[in-house]
Design a protein around this motif. Sequence first.
Motif, mmCIF file in Angstrom:
data_model
loop_
_atom_site.group_PDB
_atom_site.id
_atom_site.type_symbol
_atom_site.label_atom_id
_atom_site.label_comp_id
_atom_site.label_asym_id
_atom_site.label_seq_id
_atom_site.Cartn_x
_atom_site.Cartn_y
_atom_site.Cartn_z
ATOM 1 N N PRO A 39 151.437 60.559 12.208
ATOM 2 C CA PRO A 39 151.343 62.213 12.523
ATOM 3 C C PRO A 39 151.554 61.940 11.366
ATOM 4 C CG PRO A 39 152.989 61.569 13.652
ATOM 5 C CD PRO A 39 152.818 60.043 13.553
ATOM 6 N N GLU A 40 152.542 62.085 10.266
ATOM 7 C CA GLU A 40 153.435 62.262 9.197
ATOM 8 C C GLU A 40 152.167 62.009 8.042
ATOM 9 O OE1 GLU A 40 154.185 57.956 9.367
ATOM 10 O OE2 GLU A 40 154.443 60.004 10.277
ATOM 11 N N MET A 41 151.192 60.867 8.450
ATOM 12 C CA MET A 41 150.110 60.781 7.316
ATOM 13 C C MET A 41 148.511 61.803 7.244
ATOM 14 S SD MET A 41 150.578 58.043 5.627
ATOM 15 C CE MET A 41 149.074 57.957 4.737
ATOM 16 N N PHE A 42 148.758 62.396 8.322
ATOM 17 C CA PHE A 42 147.243 63.525 8.879
ATOM 18 C C PHE A 42 147.677 64.487 7.945
ATOM 19 C CE2 PHE A 42 146.853 59.381 10.623
ATOM 20 C CZ PHE A 42 145.644 59.709 11.046
ATOM 21 N N ARG A 43 149.145 65.124 7.755
ATOM 22 C CA ARG A 43 149.318 66.558 6.594
ATOM 23 C C ARG A 43 150.141 66.149 4.950
ATOM 24 N NH1 ARG A 43 154.801 67.356 6.890
ATOM 25 N NH2 ARG A 43 155.799 66.566 8.400
ATOM 26 N N LEU A 44 150.034 66.851 4.712
ATOM 27 C CA LEU A 44 150.252 66.708 3.284
ATOM 28 C C LEU A 44 151.893 67.390 3.545
ATOM 29 C CD1 LEU A 44 148.162 68.888 0.892
ATOM 30 C CD2 LEU A 44 148.696 66.327 1.037
ATOM 31 N N PRO A 45 153.289 66.827 2.060
ATOM 32 C CA PRO A 45 154.594 67.063 2.970
ATOM 33 C C PRO A 45 155.020 67.933 2.671
ATOM 34 C CG PRO A 45 153.813 64.747 1.379
ATOM 35 C CD PRO A 45 152.595 66.033 1.714
ATOM 36 N N ASP A 46 155.630 69.016 3.909
ATOM 37 C CA ASP A 46 155.989 70.017 3.053
ATOM 38 C C ASP A 46 156.597 70.358 1.649
ATOM 39 O OD1 ASP A 46 156.032 70.466 6.048
ATOM 40 O OD2 ASP A 46 158.386 69.065 5.730
ATOM 41 N N GLY A 47 155.858 71.769 1.170
ATOM 42 C CA GLY A 47 155.976 71.850 0.232
ATOM 43 C C GLY A 47 154.706 71.687 -0.969
ATOM 44 N N CYS A 48 153.968 70.481 -0.898
ATOM 45 C CA CYS A 48 152.081 70.509 -1.120
ATOM 46 C C CYS A 48 151.103 70.657 -0.401
ATOM 47 C CB CYS A 48 152.711 68.755 -0.990
ATOM 48 S SG CYS A 48 153.851 67.829 -2.123
ATOM 49 N N TYR A 49 150.506 71.086 -1.486
ATOM 50 C CA TYR A 49 149.407 71.416 -0.873
ATOM 51 C C TYR A 49 147.716 70.849 -2.191
ATOM 52 C CZ TYR A 49 149.796 74.505 -5.296
ATOM 53 O OH TYR A 49 150.494 74.786 -6.477
ATOM 54 N N GLU A 50 146.936 71.742 -1.343
ATOM 55 C CA GLU A 50 145.788 70.479 -2.126
ATOM 56 C C GLU A 50 144.526 71.971 -1.916
ATOM 57 O OE1 GLU A 50 143.459 66.536 -1.019
ATOM 58 O OE2 GLU A 50 142.750 68.374 -0.213
ATOM 59 N N VAL A 51 143.749 71.667 -3.190
ATOM 60 C CA VAL A 51 142.953 73.139 -4.150
ATOM 61 C C VAL A 51 142.305 71.623 -4.896
ATOM 62 C CG1 VAL A 51 144.431 73.249 -6.178
ATOM 63 C CG2 VAL A 51 142.826 75.124 -5.088
ATOM 64 N N ALA A 52 140.893 72.874 -4.278
ATOM 65 C CA ALA A 52 139.096 71.861 -5.475
ATOM 66 C C ALA A 52 139.176 73.173 -5.998
ATOM 67 C CB ALA A 52 138.708 72.228 -4.052
ATOM 68 N N LEU A 53 138.523 73.348 -7.464
ATOM 69 C CA LEU A 53 138.211 73.912 -8.640
ATOM 70 C C LEU A 53 136.921 73.479 -9.410
ATOM 71 C CD1 LEU A 53 142.299 74.811 -9.973
ATOM 72 C CD2 LEU A 53 140.909 75.935 -8.323
ATOM 73 N N GLU A 54 136.567 74.440 -10.011
ATOM 74 C CA GLU A 54 135.495 74.262 -10.611
ATOM 75 C C GLU A 54 136.047 73.743 -11.860
ATOM 76 O OE1 GLU A 54 132.192 76.644 -9.824
ATOM 77 O OE2 GLU A 54 131.928 76.748 -7.930
ATOM 78 N N ARG A 55 135.110 72.901 -13.071
ATOM 79 C CA ARG A 55 135.735 73.503 -14.665
ATOM 80 C C ARG A 55 135.350 74.431 -14.832
ATOM 81 N NH1 ARG A 55 135.644 67.347 -16.306
ATOM 82 N NH2 ARG A 55 132.926 68.082 -17.107
#
Length: 169
Positions: A39-55
Amino acid sequence: MVMQHTIGWDGFGKGPFRFYGGFESFMAVFPDEDRELYPEMFRLPDGCYEVALERPLGIAFEEVQPGKGVLVDYLVEDGNAARAGAIQAGDVLMAVTACKEFGPRSERKLLPALDLDFDTIMGAIGSNQARYQCRDVILQFQRPTADDAAVREFLKFFEIPFNHVFRTG
């Protein structure tokens, strides 16, 4: 278990892992059995996040230490990062998408960035171009309070083997 990295030219640019479009979609190909066992592989670690940004991203980065990683110095007012609302000064870039072309094929991978130098990270960001069907750059950040050991363990899954075409071709 599904392998995310093929070895050699034959598999480059093919299969479900040829284009990293975000953590959830990337992990969607794995069976429920894997989700239950790891299950740990299917979520980002605590205190981490992902963002998608245009340039342009609208982020000023600075090195964490010479030749090793970058962190957010500041966000450009009204820039794409500021409008996204998640990124803060002091957040460390833990991974970023990068594209590579080899002959007629291309791939977009998520590269662990904690130990990359500034120029390599900027090159990775710049490689996310429309010719590779990229409309954005995907970045994963860790807050200063995140457990660095847990983040590094998580990123091992995304390490690209030294003999993979993405590195050698």
